[in-house]
Design an enzyme around this catalytic site. Structure first.
Site, mmCIF file in Angstrom:
data_model
loop_
_atom_site.group_PDB
_atom_site.id
_atom_site.type_symbol
_atom_site.label_atom_id
_atom_site.label_comp_id
_atom_site.label_asym_id
_atom_site.label_seq_id
_atom_site.Cartn_x
_atom_site.Cartn_y
_atom_site.Cartn_z
ATOM 1 N N HIS A 268 0.532 -1.148 0.270
ATOM 2 C CA HIS A 268 -0.344 0.031 -0.239
ATOM 3 C C HIS A 268 0.976 1.453 -0.042
ATOM 4 C CE1 HIS A 268 -3.358 2.496 0.736
ATOM 5 N NE2 HIS A 268 -3.865 1.914 1.874
ATOM 6 N N HIS A 310 -2.251 -2.159 -9.794
ATOM 7 C CA HIS A 310 -3.883 -1.585 -8.690
ATOM 8 C C HIS A 310 -4.680 -2.479 -8.922
ATOM 9 C CE1 HIS A 310 -5.832 1.465 -7.266
ATOM 10 N NE2 HIS A 310 -4.844 2.476 -6.729
ATOM 11 N N ASP A 367 2.456 5.318 -6.794
ATOM 12 C CA ASP A 367 3.866 5.362 -6.120
ATOM 13 C C ASP A 367 5.200 5.014 -6.621
ATOM 14 O OD1 ASP A 367 2.166 3.707 -3.418
ATOM 15 O OD2 ASP A 367 2.757 5.112 -2.866
HETATM 16 C C1 SDX Z 1 -1.217 1.832 -2.823
HETATM 17 O O1 SDX Z 1 -6.006 0.899 -2.956
HETATM 18 C C2 SDX Z 1 -5.578 1.660 -3.476
HETATM 19 O O2 SDX Z 1 -6.338 3.031 -3.447
HETATM 20 C C3 SDX Z 1 -4.495 2.130 -3.128
HETATM 21 C C4 SDX Z 1 -3.707 3.039 -4.076
HETATM 22 C C5 SDX Z 1 -4.564 4.560 -2.519
HETATM 23 O O3 SDX Z 1 -4.125 5.821 -3.513
HETATM 24 O O4 SDX Z 1 -4.745 4.239 -1.215
HETATM 25 O O5 SDX Z 1 -3.698 3.939 -4.849
HETATM 26 C C6 SDX Z 1 -1.859 3.360 -2.894
HETATM 27 O O6 SDX Z 1 -0.887 1.433 -2.353
HETATM 28 C C7 SDX Z 1 -1.253 1.264 -4.917
HETATM 29 C C8 SDX Z 1 -0.192 0.231 -4.847
HETATM 30 C C9 SDX Z 1 1.076 0.344 -4.666
HETATM 31 N N1 SDX Z 1 1.154 -0.997 -4.442
HETATM 32 C C10 SDX Z 1 2.022 -1.218 -4.792
HETATM 33 O O7 SDX Z 1 3.333 -0.945 -5.734
HETATM 34 C C11 SDX Z 1 3.079 -2.581 -4.908
HETATM 35 C C12 SDX Z 1 2.936 -3.325 -6.311
HETATM 36 N N2 SDX Z 1 1.838 -3.475 -6.663
HETATM 37 C C13 SDX Z 1 1.397 -5.121 -6.420
HETATM 38 O O8 SDX Z 1 1.231 -5.404 -4.965
HETATM 39 C C14 SDX Z 1 -0.256 -4.828 -6.523
HETATM 40 O O9 SDX Z 1 -0.137 -4.536 -7.969
HETATM 41 C C15 SDX Z 1 -1.392 -4.774 -5.761
HETATM 42 C C16 SDX Z 1 -1.991 -4.822 -4.165
HETATM 43 C C17 SDX Z 1 -0.806 -2.932 -5.549
HETATM 44 C C18 SDX Z 1 -2.727 -4.702 -6.273
HETATM 45 O O10 SDX Z 1 -3.045 -6.554 -6.291
HETATM 46 P P1 SDX Z 1 -4.151 -7.149 -6.495
HETATM 47 O O11 SDX Z 1 -5.241 -6.323 -6.875
HETATM 48 O O12 SDX Z 1 -4.680 -8.151 -5.377
HETATM 49 O O13 SDX Z 1 -3.945 -7.448 -7.505
HETATM 50 P P2 SDX Z 1 -3.017 -9.019 -7.558
HETATM 51 O O14 SDX Z 1 -1.634 -8.904 -6.604
HETATM 52 O O15 SDX Z 1 -4.443 -10.837 -7.278
HETATM 53 O O16 SDX Z 1 -2.511 -9.608 -9.446
HETATM 54 C C19 SDX Z 1 -2.792 -9.613 -10.141
HETATM 55 C C20 SDX Z 1 -1.803 -10.806 -11.412
HETATM 56 C C21 SDX Z 1 -0.974 -11.382 -9.905
HETATM 57 O O17 SDX Z 1 -0.490 -12.531 -11.240
HETATM 58 P P3 SDX Z 1 -1.521 -13.993 -11.587
HETATM 59 O O18 SDX Z 1 -1.708 -14.397 -10.539
HETATM 60 O O19 SDX Z 1 -2.188 -13.318 -12.467
HETATM 61 O O20 SDX Z 1 -0.442 -13.961 -12.945
HETATM 62 O O21 SDX Z 1 -0.796 -9.655 -11.286
HETATM 63 C C22 SDX Z 1 0.510 -9.873 -10.577
HETATM 64 C C23 SDX Z 1 -0.235 -10.703 -9.210
HETATM 65 O O22 SDX Z 1 0.983 -11.751 -9.585
HETATM 66 N N3 SDX Z 1 0.907 -8.875 -10.890
HETATM 67 C C24 SDX Z 1 2.283 -7.974 -10.828
HETATM 68 C C25 SDX Z 1 2.169 -6.369 -9.377
HETATM 69 N N4 SDX Z 1 1.054 -6.598 -9.221
HETATM 70 C C26 SDX Z 1 0.063 -7.603 -9.823
HETATM 71 N N5 SDX Z 1 3.484 -8.988 -10.856
HETATM 72 C C27 SDX Z 1 4.460 -8.373 -10.844
HETATM 73 N N6 SDX Z 1 4.649 -6.731 -10.191
HETATM 74 C C28 SDX Z 1 3.474 -6.703 -9.496
HETATM 75 N N7 SDX Z 1 4.068 -4.988 -9.159
#
Ligand code: SDX
Length: 433
Positions: A268, A310, A367
């Site tokens: 997050h 996201h 971020d």
């Molecule tokens: C913020 O919610 C909000 O609004 C948050 C925010 C706010 O203003 O409050 O916008 C702020 O928290 C932004 C996000 C910051 N976090 C990151 O940058 C961390 C990296 N991102 C991931 O952890 C992830 O993308 C999330 C947590 C942001 C979202 O996760 P989801 O929606 O639960 O998606 P998921 O984990 O189910 O991913 C779907 C697929 C998966 O692959 P498959 O199982 O389909 O093969 O996408 C892949 C994931 O492995 N994936 C990534 C990835 N993010 C998702 N693969 C590589 N790198 C990534 N960053």
């Protein structure tokens, strides 16, 4: 919001069918209203992470994840960043309307009045190790505000809210700056009536008795825009935490402290710190952007591209677009080329061309670029999430107040899908092998 004009039919095998009402919100999006589901059908839903679940009605923030739209109280984020400062946007989120000149001046005066930290609270900083993560200090100090500034029951509720809100918004900034000064082993610089909200923060952080310090107007502009970009984002993890704590009727400071703790996580708000650490590590180990992308695609590797992906945006996060432009403006103004920015932009290009990222609609989020701007302003990496908290605070407060005024709200208490053991009888300790 329209209710009970449309219905979906739930047909259980071998049982009667149920008409479940559909809600249409002010943007035309549709929701299945399951508030009576268990009473009418005996069924409960299962939705880990609430991916498909709306937890409340809200008029504060609107996101269209497919089109990359973000609005606070109906205003596009692009316009708010262009025409407003953070104090105006904080007022908008909390009160629902942009302030006029008189209202903004009054709010600024309240923020100024509330900017000092109680003398006894200042002594708390000395008890933390200088290497303590600033988010641990911020979470503890924000809930401690309730000990020093208890609710004032004998004044007009509207005025009470104004005092409590401006106190938090102002003191969170002071606490963050004092935490930085303690980390450096330097005396605190108190806030001053001479400065605006963002000027005061920079002055409290960086002013020094041993060298001339001039507040850089571009850094003030950048800080206002960054705090606006972070100010609210619908029902994200930390805002949901704030609402959940509000639902038990705990006080505002306790709810905000929970929001700070939720924001701390690298998935997050902690991602802005994790992005810089990821880029730095790649440079130190001579990892290319292509190698980073390949590692992120490898399911055997827990490595993720921090700052990418996201839950809601399935296109470019509109905030990331603004932050990217601001990043280039601040870094060129500072006159130094940050190798991390070059790597970040190369990483964005490589990921954009890669089918793994395209198929999963993974784009840079807020971020990805913001940490590079904070870094260029001299803010240490482990304080980036504190900056996110300063920005997000008006949004948390607006949601806390909205929860209190929502006639449909109840204490938050989700159910579960139980997959534990069936009934077992207890063997006395002497009989257990
Ligand atoms: C913020 O919610 C909000 O609004 C948050 C925010 C706010 O203003 O409050 O916008 C702020 O928290 C932004 C996000 C910051 N976090 C990151 O940058 C961390 C990296 N991102 C991931 O952890 C992830 O993308 C999330 C947590 C942001 C979202 O996760 P989801 O929606 O639960 O998606 P998921 O984990 O189910 O991913 C779907 C697929 C998966 O692959 P498959 O199982 O389909 O093969 O996408 C892949 C994931 O492995 N994936 C990534 C990835 N993010 C998702 N693969 C590589 N790198 C990534 N960053």
């Amino acid at each position: 919001m329209e209710m009970n004009k449309e219905f979906v039919t739930l047909a259980l095998p071998g049982e009667k069918t149920y008409e479940i009402p559909v809600i249409t919100d002010s943007m035309g999006d549709k929701f299945i209203d399951i508030r009576a589901l268990r009473k009418d059908t005996g069924l409960i839903t299962y939705d880990p992470g609430f991916v498909n679940t709306g937890s409340c009605t809200s008029s504060i923030c609107y996101i269209n994840g497919e089109e990359g739209v973000l609005r606070y109280r109906g205003y596009d984020i692009e316009d708010l960043v262009k025409y407003c400062d953070f104090v105006e946007v904080a007022y908008l989120l909390v009160k629902g309307e942009l302030p006029n000149n008189i209202e903004r001046k009054r709010y600024a005066d309240l923020l100024n009045e509330e900017s000092l930290l109680h003398y006894d609270m200042q002594s708390f900083f000395r008890r933390y190790p200088p290497e303590a993560h600033p988010m641990s200090v911020l979470a503890a100090m924000s809930v401690s505000l309730s000990a020093f500034y208890p609710e004032m029951d004998d004044i007009d509720p509207e005025l009470q809210i104004d005092f409590a809100v401006t106190r938090l918004i102002s003191k969170i900034r002071t606490i963050t700056a004092f935490t930085y000064r303690h980390m450096k082993g330097e005396d605190f610089v108190n806030p001053s009536y001479k400065y605006s909200y963002c000027e005061n923060f920079l002055n409290m952080m960086f002013n020094s008795p041993v060298r001339e310090y001039k507040i850089d107007p571009l850094h003030v502009k950048a800080l206002n825009q960054l705090l606006i970009l972070h100010a609210d984002h619908e029902q994200n993890c930390s805002t949901t935490a704030v609402r959940l704590i509000a639902s038990s009727e705990a006080n505002l400071y306790a709810s905000v402290s929970a929001g700070i703790c939720a924001l701390w996580g690298p998935k997050h708000g902690g991602a802005n710190q994790a992005v810089i650490e990821m880029l730095k590590h790649a440079l130190e180990t001579h990892q290319s952007a292509k190698e980073m992308v390949e590692m992120a695609k490898d399911k055997r590797n827990p490595y993720l591209l921090m700052g990418f992906g996201h839950r809601v945006y399935k296109t470019f996060d509109p905030r990331a677009k603004i932050a990217k432009q601001l990043c280039q403006e601040v870094l060129s103004h500072n006159g130094f080329v940050d190798p991390l920015l070059n790597l970040a932009m190369e990483l964005e290009e490589v990921a954009k061309q890669d089918s793994y990222f395209q198929d999963r609609m993974l784009y840079p989020n807020i971020d990805f670029y913001t940490g590079l701007i904070f870094r260029a302003m001299g803010i240490p990496t482990n304080m980036f999430t504190c900056m996110f908290a300063i920005g997000r605070l008006p949004g948390w407060i607006a949601h806390w107040l909205e929860w209190k005024q929502d006639p449909y709200q109840k204490i938050g208490r989700p159910r579960q899908v139980y997959d534990g053991p069936q009934l077992r009888s207890v063997k006395p300790l002497s009989d257990r092998s």
